[in-house]
Design a protein around this motif. Structure first.
Motif, mmCIF file in Angstrom:
data_model
loop_
_atom_site.group_PDB
_atom_site.id
_atom_site.type_symbol
_atom_site.label_atom_id
_atom_site.label_comp_id
_atom_site.label_asym_id
_atom_site.label_seq_id
_atom_site.Cartn_x
_atom_site.Cartn_y
_atom_site.Cartn_z
ATOM 1 N N UNK A 152 0.837 -1.206 0.000
ATOM 2 C CA UNK A 152 0.000 0.000 0.000
ATOM 3 C C UNK A 152 0.870 1.254 0.000
ATOM 4 N N UNK A 153 0.401 2.333 -0.647
ATOM 5 C CA UNK A 153 1.200 3.558 -0.731
ATOM 6 C C UNK A 153 1.120 4.392 0.545
ATOM 7 N N UNK A 154 2.270 4.822 1.031
ATOM 8 C CA UNK A 154 2.293 5.647 2.242
ATOM 9 C C UNK A 154 2.846 7.049 1.960
ATOM 10 N N UNK A 155 3.341 7.262 0.745
ATOM 11 C CA UNK A 155 3.724 8.605 0.287
ATOM 12 C C UNK A 155 3.243 8.774 -1.154
ATOM 13 N N UNK A 156 3.111 10.027 -1.586
ATOM 14 C CA UNK A 156 2.543 10.278 -2.918
ATOM 15 C C UNK A 156 3.387 9.651 -4.030
ATOM 16 N N UNK A 157 4.697 9.557 -3.832
ATOM 17 C CA UNK A 157 5.564 8.969 -4.861
ATOM 18 C C UNK A 157 5.145 7.530 -5.185
ATOM 19 N N UNK A 158 4.748 6.782 -4.147
ATOM 20 C CA UNK A 158 4.290 5.398 -4.390
ATOM 21 C C UNK A 158 3.032 5.393 -5.257
ATOM 22 N N UNK A 159 2.153 6.342 -4.974
ATOM 23 C CA UNK A 159 0.901 6.424 -5.732
ATOM 24 C C UNK A 159 1.214 6.729 -7.190
ATOM 25 N N UNK A 160 2.134 7.661 -7.388
ATOM 26 C CA UNK A 160 2.495 8.059 -8.754
ATOM 27 C C UNK A 160 3.067 6.849 -9.505
ATOM 28 N N UNK A 161 3.916 6.058 -8.827
ATOM 29 C CA UNK A 161 4.468 4.834 -9.447
ATOM 30 C C UNK A 161 3.355 3.932 -9.974
ATOM 31 N N UNK A 162 2.315 3.770 -9.182
ATOM 32 C CA UNK A 162 1.279 2.776 -9.508
ATOM 33 C C UNK A 162 0.121 3.363 -10.326
ATOM 34 N N UNK A 163 -0.231 4.620 -10.087
ATOM 35 C CA UNK A 163 -1.532 5.107 -10.552
ATOM 36 C C UNK A 163 -1.504 6.229 -11.587
ATOM 37 N N UNK A 164 -0.328 6.728 -11.921
ATOM 38 C CA UNK A 164 -0.284 7.809 -12.911
ATOM 39 C C UNK A 164 -0.878 7.319 -14.233
ATOM 40 N N UNK A 165 -1.799 8.101 -14.781
ATOM 41 C CA UNK A 165 -2.439 7.705 -16.035
ATOM 42 C C UNK A 165 -3.644 6.784 -15.837
ATOM 43 N N UNK A 166 -3.862 6.336 -14.602
ATOM 44 C CA UNK A 166 -4.987 5.425 -14.333
ATOM 45 C C UNK A 166 -6.116 6.091 -13.566
ATOM 46 N N UNK A 167 -5.844 7.283 -13.017
ATOM 47 C CA UNK A 167 -6.854 7.993 -12.212
ATOM 48 C C UNK A 167 -6.937 9.447 -12.677
ATOM 49 N N UNK A 168 -8.011 10.146 -12.300
ATOM 50 C CA UNK A 168 -8.175 11.538 -12.724
ATOM 51 C C UNK A 168 -7.270 12.477 -11.931
ATOM 52 N N UNK A 169 -7.198 12.237 -10.614
ATOM 53 C CA UNK A 169 -6.450 13.166 -9.756
ATOM 54 C C UNK A 169 -5.725 12.431 -8.641
ATOM 55 N N UNK A 170 -4.528 12.914 -8.331
ATOM 56 C CA UNK A 170 -3.815 12.424 -7.149
ATOM 57 C C UNK A 170 -3.578 13.620 -6.234
ATOM 58 N N UNK A 171 -4.062 13.524 -5.007
ATOM 59 C CA UNK A 171 -3.752 14.562 -4.018
ATOM 60 C C UNK A 171 -2.496 14.137 -3.269
ATOM 61 N N UNK A 172 -1.464 14.959 -3.349
ATOM 62 C CA UNK A 172 -0.252 14.725 -2.563
ATOM 63 C C UNK A 172 -0.411 15.477 -1.256
ATOM 64 N N UNK A 173 -0.651 14.744 -0.184
ATOM 65 C CA UNK A 173 -0.840 15.367 1.131
ATOM 66 C C UNK A 173 0.259 14.969 2.095
ATOM 67 N N UNK A 174 1.421 14.582 1.551
ATOM 68 C CA UNK A 174 2.548 14.250 2.433
ATOM 69 C C UNK A 174 2.441 12.857 3.021
ATOM 70 N N UNK A 175 3.138 12.651 4.137
ATOM 71 C CA UNK A 175 3.212 11.320 4.754
ATOM 72 C C UNK A 175 1.926 10.958 5.490
ATOM 73 N N UNK A 176 1.648 9.660 5.547
ATOM 74 C CA UNK A 176 0.531 9.191 6.367
ATOM 75 C C UNK A 176 1.014 9.053 7.819
ATOM 76 N N UNK A 177 0.085 8.806 8.752
ATOM 77 C CA UNK A 177 0.474 8.710 10.170
ATOM 78 C C UNK A 177 0.888 7.295 10.582
#
Ligand code: AMP
Ligand code: MG
Length: 342
Positions: A152-177
């Motif tokens: 599971x992604x815990x920083x926005x960079x992980x999300x970008x690796x997996x989801x760029x081009x697959x979703x409409x929007x990615x909110x980068x809100x920094x680290x999770x708790x």
């Protein structure tokens, strides 16, 4: 699909940006957003077509249901059956990193529940997640925002690796708790049972619910009851490389020392304290032995990073099955291809 990136500071939220994301949810699109556990991949939970897109974007099997996220607890009453007594108990944990499985009402789309008669609900404790749900005006269905099977992604960079081009929007809100997915607890029977261990530990749950069941599969030791915990039958959180987990025991360092000789180029994931024994190897430090929160918050980053090195195998030191350690070991046993010291 072109993915829009929105950077939002969780301590100073730009409502205009949340509004852009909320509009996408309203229009049936996909928005990745941070929560206190991991990043979530969200869609309007009441729009079947929108929810279907989540499965496509992740490559998720359709028999693995989604969690419905709300901004306020009282809103779940339109979607689930719950007694007054139980409602008072779950209030203690809300908002927070815990998901409740309850009997659903008919209004919940089948796509969310994978055709089961129960639905999973959660009220996250993260300012961006909460504002997004509030401004969308609908419950948001959201699994973790990774490709199915990946950590599971815990920083926005992980999300970008997996989801760029697959979703409409990615909110980068920094680290999770927390860095671990929510605790999932089934409340549809007399005695509650844990379906997925998470940041809210069994000890905490017992304080409120009294007796609770911890099925053996939580420890990776028995078969999952697929009817109850459909998501848990899949291999999860998994690096692509061969991944060996060393069970926690007094002897674990000796076990590693002995068996590691069979590998040419291993990468060790160890506690800070154990580093000294293995100076000649590549090492990632996962935190101090007694600091499970630190280990948990870094865990999925470590698994992702371990895949990017040129080592041929990853060897991970396990933690004790107590408190948050139960959740850490649950994820590591699923991620690994081999276990030493069982
Ligand atoms: P993820 O969306 O990746 O955080 O995973 C959600 C978890 O919640 C999965 O393990 C699902 O199987 C579980 N879940 C969702 N809905 C239900 C439900 N109605 N009954 C049991 N487990 C559920
Ligand atoms: Mg997931």
């Amino acid at each position: 699909m072109k993915t829009k990136l929105l950077k939002i500071n969780p301590f100073d939220i730009d409502l205009n940006k949340i509004n852009i994301a909320a509009d996408i949810i309203k229009l049936g699109g996909l928005v990745v957003f941070p929560t206190e556990t991991v990043y979530g991949l969200g869609a309007n939970a009441l729009n079947e077509k929108a929810a279907r897109k989540i499965y496509e974007a992740k490559g998720r099997p359709s028999d693995n249901p989604l969690i419905m996220h709300f901004d306020k607890l009282e809103k779940i009453k339109d979607y689930v059956y719950i007694t007054k007594e139980l409602y008072e108990k779950i209030k203690v944990f809300v908002p927070g990193p815990i998901t409740f499985v309850l009997k659903r009402k008919n209004i919940v789309p089948d796509i969310i529940t994978a055709n089961m008669d129960t639905v999973a609900v959660r009220i996250p404790a993260h300012p961006i997640a909460n504002k997004l749900i509030e401004m969308s005006g609908v419950p948001i269905a959201a699994p973790s925002a990774n490709l199915s099977g990946k950590p599971s992604p815990t920083i926005a960079e992980h999300v970008i690796e997996d989801m760029l081009g697959r979703v409409d929007t990615i909110i980068d809100g920094g680290n999770v708790d927390f860095g671990l997915e929510s605790t999932v607890i089934d409340l549809t029977e007399e005695t509650p049972s844990i379906l997925r261990p998470g940041p809210i530990t069994p000890e905490k749950l017992k304080e409120v619910f009294g007796e609770i069941k911890i099925p053996e599969f939580i420890y990776g030791k028995a078969k999952v009851d697929i009817a109850k915990a459909p998501g848990m039958k899949y291999r999860h959180y998994a690096p692509d490389k061969k991944t060996i987990l060393v069970e926690y025991s007094r002897d674990r360092i000796n076990i590693i020392k002995e068996k590691i000789k069979n590998y040419k180029n291993p990468l060790l994931v160890l506690f800070e304290e154990d580093k000294v024994y293995f100076n000649e190897y590549d090492i990632i430090v996962s935190g101090r032995e007694n600091d499970y929160y630190k280990i948990a918050v870094n865990l999925f980053s470590i698994l992702r990073n371990a895949d990017k090195t040129n080592n041929d195998v990853i060897i991970i030191e396990g933690v004790e099955d107590k408190g948050l350690g139960i959740s850490i070991m649950n994820r590591l046993r699923k991620a690994s291809t081999e276990i030493w010291g069982e």
